[in-house]
Design an enzyme around this catalytic site. Structure first.
Site, PDB file in Angstrom:
ATOM      1  N   SER A 133      -0.435 -12.001  38.650  1.00  0.00           N
ATOM      2  CA  SER A 133      -1.848 -11.612  38.756  1.00  0.00           C
ATOM      3  C   SER A 133      -2.751 -12.765  38.353  1.00  0.00           C
ATOM      4  O   SER A 133      -3.943 -12.742  38.628  1.00  0.00           O
ATOM      5  CB  SER A 133      -2.118 -10.425  37.834  1.00  0.00           C
ATOM      6  OG  SER A 133      -2.004 -10.846  36.481  1.00  0.00           O
ATOM      7  N   GLY A 134      -2.180 -13.749  37.651  1.00  0.00           N
ATOM      8  CA  GLY A 134      -3.015 -14.813  37.112  1.00  0.00           C
ATOM      9  C   GLY A 134      -3.450 -14.513  35.687  1.00  0.00           C
ATOM     10  O   GLY A 134      -4.072 -15.319  35.028  1.00  0.00           O
ATOM     11  N   GLY A 135      -3.098 -13.310  35.187  1.00  0.00           N
ATOM     12  CA  GLY A 135      -3.328 -12.994  33.776  1.00  0.00           C
ATOM     13  C   GLY A 135      -2.334 -13.777  32.925  1.00  0.00           C
ATOM     14  O   GLY A 135      -1.384 -14.366  33.455  1.00  0.00           O
ATOM     15  N   VAL A 136      -2.552 -13.772  31.613  1.00  0.00           N
ATOM     16  CA  VAL A 136      -1.730 -14.596  30.726  1.00  0.00           C
ATOM     17  C   VAL A 136      -0.248 -14.220  30.819  1.00  0.00           C
ATOM     18  O   VAL A 136       0.616 -15.090  30.991  1.00  0.00           O
ATOM     19  CB  VAL A 136      -2.208 -14.443  29.262  1.00  0.00           C
ATOM     20  CG1 VAL A 136      -1.338 -15.261  28.324  1.00  0.00           C
ATOM     21  CG2 VAL A 136      -3.653 -14.846  29.135  1.00  0.00           C
ATOM     22  N   ASP A 137       0.049 -12.920  30.730  1.00  0.00           N
ATOM     23  CA  ASP A 137       1.451 -12.521  30.625  1.00  0.00           C
ATOM     24  C   ASP A 137       2.243 -12.874  31.891  1.00  0.00           C
ATOM     25  O   ASP A 137       3.305 -13.485  31.810  1.00  0.00           O
ATOM     26  CB  ASP A 137       1.565 -11.017  30.321  1.00  0.00           C
ATOM     27  CG  ASP A 137       0.848 -10.646  29.028  1.00  0.00           C
ATOM     28  OD1 ASP A 137       0.642 -11.558  28.197  1.00  0.00           O
ATOM     29  OD2 ASP A 137       0.493  -9.478  28.856  1.00  0.00           O
ATOM     30  N   SER A 138       1.709 -12.486  33.056  1.00  0.00           N
ATOM     31  CA  SER A 138       2.498 -12.759  34.267  1.00  0.00           C
ATOM     32  C   SER A 138       2.550 -14.259  34.538  1.00  0.00           C
ATOM     33  O   SER A 138       3.539 -14.768  35.073  1.00  0.00           O
ATOM     34  CB  SER A 138       1.964 -11.987  35.480  1.00  0.00           C
ATOM     35  OG  SER A 138       0.693 -12.442  35.866  1.00  0.00           O
ATOM     36  N   SER A 139       1.510 -14.999  34.152  1.00  0.00           N
ATOM     37  CA  SER A 139       1.535 -16.452  34.367  1.00  0.00           C
ATOM     38  C   SER A 139       2.599 -17.115  33.500  1.00  0.00           C
ATOM     39  O   SER A 139       3.305 -18.027  33.949  1.00  0.00           O
ATOM     40  CB  SER A 139       0.171 -17.069  34.035  1.00  0.00           C
ATOM     41  OG  SER A 139      -0.796 -16.555  34.909  1.00  0.00           O
ATOM     42  N   GLU A 164      -1.591  -9.019   4.480  1.00  0.00           N
ATOM     43  CA  GLU A 164      -1.500  -9.373   5.903  1.00  0.00           C
ATOM     44  C   GLU A 164      -2.858  -9.569   6.565  1.00  0.00           C
ATOM     45  O   GLU A 164      -2.944 -10.149   7.643  1.00  0.00           O
ATOM     46  CB  GLU A 164      -0.686  -8.316   6.658  1.00  0.00           C
ATOM     47  CG  GLU A 164      -1.334  -6.939   6.815  1.00  0.00           C
ATOM     48  CD  GLU A 164      -1.148  -6.005   5.614  1.00  0.00           C
ATOM     49  OE1 GLU A 164      -0.946  -6.514   4.491  1.00  0.00           O
ATOM     50  OE2 GLU A 164      -1.241  -4.782   5.797  1.00  0.00           O
ATOM     51  N   CYS A 221       0.829  -1.206   0.000  1.00  0.00           N
ATOM     52  CA  CYS A 221       0.000   0.000   0.000  1.00  0.00           C
ATOM     53  C   CYS A 221       0.870   1.265   0.000  1.00  0.00           C
ATOM     54  O   CYS A 221       1.566   1.533  -0.964  1.00  0.00           O
ATOM     55  CB  CYS A 221      -0.975  -0.054   1.173  1.00  0.00           C
ATOM     56  SG  CYS A 221      -2.337   1.115   0.984  1.00  0.00           S
ATOM     57  N   TYR A 222       0.872   2.033   1.088  1.00  0.00           N
ATOM     58  CA  TYR A 222       1.722   3.240   1.118  1.00  0.00           C
ATOM     59  C   TYR A 222       3.174   2.878   0.820  1.00  0.00           C
ATOM     60  O   TYR A 222       3.882   3.623   0.135  1.00  0.00           O
ATOM     61  CB  TYR A 222       1.619   3.920   2.485  1.00  0.00           C
ATOM     62  CG  TYR A 222       2.378   5.223   2.584  1.00  0.00           C
ATOM     63  CD1 TYR A 222       1.753   6.430   2.288  1.00  0.00           C
ATOM     64  CD2 TYR A 222       3.723   5.256   2.962  1.00  0.00           C
ATOM     65  CE1 TYR A 222       2.447   7.632   2.371  1.00  0.00           C
ATOM     66  CE2 TYR A 222       4.424   6.449   3.043  1.00  0.00           C
ATOM     67  CZ  TYR A 222       3.790   7.637   2.746  1.00  0.00           C
ATOM     68  OH  TYR A 222       4.474   8.821   2.826  1.00  0.00           O
ATOM     69  N   HIS A 227      -3.694  -5.537   0.761  1.00  0.00           N
ATOM     70  CA  HIS A 227      -3.094  -5.905   2.056  1.00  0.00           C
ATOM     71  C   HIS A 227      -3.053  -7.426   2.234  1.00  0.00           C
ATOM     72  O   HIS A 227      -4.037  -8.023   2.658  1.00  0.00           O
ATOM     73  CB  HIS A 227      -3.899  -5.269   3.198  1.00  0.00           C
ATOM     74  CG  HIS A 227      -3.694  -3.792   3.275  1.00  0.00           C
ATOM     75  ND1 HIS A 227      -2.665  -3.219   3.978  1.00  0.00           N
ATOM     76  CD2 HIS A 227      -4.372  -2.772   2.693  1.00  0.00           C
ATOM     77  CE1 HIS A 227      -2.709  -1.904   3.844  1.00  0.00           C
ATOM     78  NE2 HIS A 227      -3.741  -1.596   3.068  1.00  0.00           N
TER      79      HIS A 227
END
Ligand code: XMP
Length: 540
Positions: A244-250, A192, A98-99, A190
């Site tokens: 925290s039990g969230g995905v990232d910290s787990s 992607e 594109c651009y 696009h």
């Protein structure tokens, strides 16, 4: 300089996880991160840099190919982003999208025409003389047409010397072009986005066949690499992590348990604003992964700070004031607990790649929306801890894959996001313990029903909100004058924009009936039909 630091071979069969990388030059398109994810999906490492990337940085990154993203500007006006000369000097294949294609055409001697009319949506691409790059698009086509996604105003109207047109569409006679001698390619559509049929294969062809990147970017290699790096970074020091039990910290916890085992201490703070059973669920999930030998022994310190948080919040109604109090109280508690541990030199955080990209503004300042993110900052200077951020190079979907690879349970890995201030921003106005209890029950009913109806994974985030307004209801013969629960469910890719989820009426009815019948303190349930923008996902 690369964001990934030193690059040591990890396993005998892995020469280098980051070898033959692809450089993505960002002109500010909303799809730039999607390009990077498509490249990583074919197992090749890539990084996104602003369009004003420095020649030295590019040389050190040593890409085997460059992809130029789309962008909101027009090359027909003077002061807009251009492809830096160092990209052409790198002597590697370049794909402009594109651009990126328009900038390539303009800078290499072609012509670009400006238009006020935007073409947005599906388009039919007609093959002209497609080379290897476009071959996947037409491979299954009977009539040499392909379904692609367009989103542009300007278009290329004149080919630069050495280029030929490889495909056209109704609105863009030069919808794709190539200079095979130099390895320069441009596509107006696009590839992607998933709306372009076989667009991922086009990117795979560019990355693997044209650039020759072989790619070692797999969950197993990423984990091995992260483990080796963490070990080298922290030596014999102790590390502390806010879990925290969230995905990232787990995932950070699971990864570090493999890397440094008992030298990691996780601190889980119960702030009284968690969802029903959440504290126990997080402990159980890790206990199960440990018992199955999936992750090493993990020290989780559970801090009951419920009274402290609720005391600080008493009488406070303003959302931002509540956020500040919850954030500051967390820091006090965390600081106190971490201070009680010995030899702690490092703080582990679940910063992920989108956070890093969003913080790295271009010097032109207009290519990125800068969002303050929740992982960085906040902890007091005096703690003087170094940062361990093993997910810094990863997109969320990669973090999830690694979490599964590390043996964390599916339910934890695919949990909806939950904000740091928790139920504190889902109880409108003053947070009272009794309100939190009612909200927990209502939220649990909503989430249970979503799971039972197989709808949980179809929405991106769903939750209940406690409205401290009273409304009349009748249950049996009795009149009830109680509070209102709002249900919120959204579909979104990036949480920057979101559509309210069109859940079936029968489903909403079932949830509403259960909440009103099972929770005496609720007389009415409403469903939120606001999209973002203009509304936000959370109510506060
Ligand atoms: P909004 O409400 O801004 O939410 O549309 C977008 C996403 O961010 C989450 N969110 C937060 N997360 N601290 C967090 O850690 C916060 O203060 C916060 N506010 C919103 C929200 O749940 C959604 O996923």
């Amino acid at each position: 300089m690369s964001l990934s630091g030193s690059r040591q071979p990890i396993r005998e069969d892995v020469t280098d996880l980051h070898s033959q990388p692809i450089l993505i030059v960002d002109f500010g398109s909303q799809y730039t991160q999607l390009i990077a994810r498509r490249v990583r999906e074919v197992g090749v490492y890539c990084e996104i840099y602003p369009f004003d990337i420095d020649a030295t940085v590019l040389r050190e990154f040593a890409p085997s190919g460059v992809i130029l993203s789309g962008g909101p500007e027009t090359v027909t006006s003077g002061n807009t982003p251009r492809i830096p000369q160092c990209v052409f000097d790198a002597n590697v294949p370049v794909l402009g999208i594109c651009y990126g294609m328009q900038a390539m055409a303009a800078q290499l001697g072609g012509a670009v025409a400006s238009s006020n009319r935007r073409e947005f949506g599906h388009a039919q691409l007609i093959s002209q003389s497609p080379g290897a790059l476009l071959a996947p698009l037409f491979a299954q086509a009977e009539n040499q047409t392909a379904n692609v996604w367009m989103s542009h105003g300007d278009k290329v109207t004149g080919l630069p010397p050495g280029f030929e047109c490889t495909a056209s569409s109704d609105s863009a006679p030069i919808a794709a072009m190539e200079d095979r001698a130099h390895g320069y390619f441009g596509v107006q559509f696009h590839p992607e986005v998933t709306h372009t049929d076989r667009g991922g294969q086009l990117i795979e062809t560019f990355v693997r066949d044209i650039c020759g990147s072989q790619g070692q970017w797999t969950p197993a290699n990423i984990v091995d690499d992260a483990i080796a790096k963490v070990r080298a970074q922290v030596g014999s020091d102790e590390v502390v992590l806010g879990l925290s039990g969230g995905v990232d910290s787990s995932v950070v916890a699971a990864l570090l348990s493999r890397a440094i085992g008992p030298k990691l201490t996780c601190i889980f703070v119960d702030n009284g604003l968690l969802r029903q059973g959440e504290r126990q669920q997080v402990q159980d999930a890790f206990a199960a992964a440990m018992a199955q030998g999936q992750i090493g022994k993990l020290d989780i310190v559970v801090v009951d700070a419920v009274a402290e948080f609720l005391e600080h919040l008493a009488g406070v109604e303003d959302p931002e004031a509540k956020r500040k109090i919850i954030g500051n109280t967390f820091i006090d508690v965390f600081d106190r607990e971490a201070g009680a541990l010995e030899n702690v030199g490092w703080l582990a955080q679940g910063t992920i790649y989108p956070d890093v990209i969003e913080s790295a503004a271009s010097k032109y300042g207009n290519a990125h929306v800068i969002k303050s993110h929740h992982n960085v900052g906040g902890l007091p200077e005096r703690m003087k801890l170094g940062l361990v951020e093993p997910l810094r190079e990863l997109f969320k979907d990669e973090v999830r894959k690694i979490g599964l690879h590390l043996g964390l349970p599916e339910a934890l890995i695919h949990r909806h996001p939950f904000p740091g201030p928790g139920l504190g921003v889902r109880i409108l106005g003053e947070v009272r313990p009794a309100y939190a209890e009612v909200l927990r029950q209502a939220d649990a009913i909503f989430i249970d029903e979503l799971r039972a109806a197989n709808l949980y994974n179809q929405v991106s985030q769903a939750f209940a909100v406690y409205l401290p307004v009273k409304s009349v209801g009748v249950v049996g013969d009795a009149r009830r004058y109680e509070h209102v629960i709002a249900l919120r469910a959204v579909e979104t890719v990036d949480f920057m924009t979101a559509r309210w989820a069109h859940l079936p009426y029968a489903f909403i009815e079932r949830v509403s009936n259960r909440i009103i019948n099972e929770i005496a303190a609720v007389s009415r349930v409403v469903y939120d039909v606001s999209s973002k923008p203009p509304a936000t996902i959370e109510w506060e």
